[in-house]
Design an enzyme around this catalytic site. Structure first.
Site, PDB file in Angstrom:
ATOM      1  N   ARG A 132       0.803  -1.211   0.000  1.00  0.00           N
ATOM      2  CA  ARG A 132       0.000   0.000   0.000  1.00  0.00           C
ATOM      3  C   ARG A 132       0.843   1.272   0.000  1.00  0.00           C
ATOM      4  O   ARG A 132       0.442   2.310   0.542  1.00  0.00           O
ATOM      5  CB  ARG A 132      -0.963   0.024   1.197  1.00  0.00           C
TER       6      ARG A 132
ATOM      7  N   SER B 276     -11.703   0.515   2.180  1.00  0.00           N
ATOM      8  CA  SER B 276     -11.073   0.142   3.453  1.00  0.00           C
ATOM      9  C   SER B 276     -10.436   1.381   4.072  1.00  0.00           C
ATOM     10  O   SER B 276      -9.565   2.000   3.467  1.00  0.00           O
ATOM     11  CB  SER B 276     -10.012  -0.935   3.230  1.00  0.00           C
TER      12      SER B 276
ATOM     13  N   GLU C 246      -5.969   4.426   5.561  1.00  0.00           N
ATOM     14  CA  GLU C 246      -5.582   4.221   4.168  1.00  0.00           C
ATOM     15  C   GLU C 246      -5.889   5.437   3.292  1.00  0.00           C
ATOM     16  O   GLU C 246      -5.102   5.763   2.406  1.00  0.00           O
ATOM     17  CB  GLU C 246      -6.288   2.971   3.613  1.00  0.00           C
TER      18      GLU C 246
END
Length: 348
Positions: free
Chosen positions: A164, A241, A342
């Site tokens: 990520r 998310s 995130e």
């Protein structure tokens, strides 16, 4: 290029919250980007680059400078060395490109179906889902370098891809404006079936699933979890998310497992990179007292997925931040784990 003033940003995001941009423009070409950058420099304005609006939270005060929405389009493809090279504009809808790749029977992105947002955002966070990461297929990124004042091409190895993350959201955050992304896909390749839900979906014996069947299954699974944008579904007013799955050292993982054992629980996990352990953030959230469907004012947790924070209707950014902080505090107290958000926070 037209530069507008006081443009609402909430309608341009999937969370549908946040204040206006002091200035706003759309860039359909590299010349447009240069013009916008010059405008921001001349007025000494902070610059924020907007893609599909699917992975960000805009502050209620909005953005005090220029918001530049990248709408560079176009998809070209050519065969090279047994692969198919796709060159895709940063403003192209991501799922439309994945659909194109699957239609062309090219493997490598099928498990990334249904992810909202634009192509330009995928290298930034090294988007991944259901056993695939976009970095596995990226050959290079064409971007405008604000530091050098010119367009450059960054090969994949220069992008610093990891879970990520990339240089675009870590060490070089704010330096590059992504214009186009070049992907190398495998013609006639087999679909990836690493993810447990996909293995379960295709458990019945028979012919191996096609890329199109895997894409359809991924979209179906995402919809069941509120992770597919469906008009009229309140669980879709989210940024996907909201927390990253923590990646722990073996020592950290054993400490977590010991805490769970004392509570009569088992921690679900799967191997992470570099001999680390990746742990389910959703499990941590739910086992810290934050259940699906919980609401706090106009902010809440999706009824379908514990990691999706949603705007139940009329929420402000401050409402979502309060819920985020409440969850982080609860997980920290219960498990000694710090959850990392995130989405990108804009204007805070």
């Amino acid at each position: 290029m037209t530069i507008q003033e006081n443009v609402p940003l909430a309608p341009l995001t999937t969370l549908q919250v946040g204040g206006p941009a002091r200035y706003f423009a759309e860039a359909a070409s590299e010349d447009d980007i240069l013009e916008a950058v010059d405008f921001a420099h001349a007025k000494r304005l902070p610059l924020f680059v907007l893609g599909g609006g699917s992975n960000l939270l805009v502050a209620d005060s909005g953005w005090p400078g220029l918001v530049l929405k990248i709408v560079t389009g176009g998809i070209t493809q050519q065969e090279a060395g047994g692969a198919v090279i796709f060159e895709v504009g940063a403003g192209v809808d991501w799922d439309e490109f994945v659909a194109r790749a699957v239609t062309e029977n090219c493997a490598g992105l099928e498990c990334l179906s249904g992810i909202p947002g634009s192509v330009g955002g995928t290298p930034v966070q090294n988007v991944g889902a259901y056993g695939q990461e976009v970095s596995e297929t990226i050959e290079s990124v064409r971007a405008f370098d604000l530091k050098q004042g010119k367009t450059v091409v960054l090969l994949a190895e220069s992008c610093g891809f990891r879970y990520r993350a990339s240089i675009f959201n870590t060490t070089e955050r704010g330096r590059y404006i992504i214009v186009r992304v070049i992907y190398r896909l495998i013609p006639g390749g087999s679909p990836s079936l690493k993810y447990a839900d996909l293995q379960k979906h295709f458990a019945d014996p028979g012919d191996p699933p096609s890329l199109a069947q895997v894409r359809a299954a991924v979209r179906q699974i995402r919809q069941s979890k509120g992770m597919l944008i469906v008009p009229g579904d309140p669980d879709c007013r989210s940024a996907g998310s909201f927390f990253k799955n923590p990646v722990l050292s073996e020592t950290q993982f054993q400490d977590l497992a010991s805490r769970a054992e004392l509570k009569g629980l088992n921690i679900p996990s799967y191997p992470g990179l570099h001999a680390q352990r990746k742990v389910s953030a959703a499990w941590l959230v739910e086992h810290s007292g934050f259940n699906k469907g919980l609401t706090m004012g106009a902010a809440g947790i999706s009824r379908k997925h514990a990691l999706a924070l949603i705007n139940t209707g009329g929420a402000r950014a401050a409402d979502l931040v309060r819920l985020k902080e409440k969850i982080q505090q609860g997980v920290q107290e219960a498990w000694g784990i710090s959850l990392e958000p995130e989405p990108v926070f804009v204007g805070f």
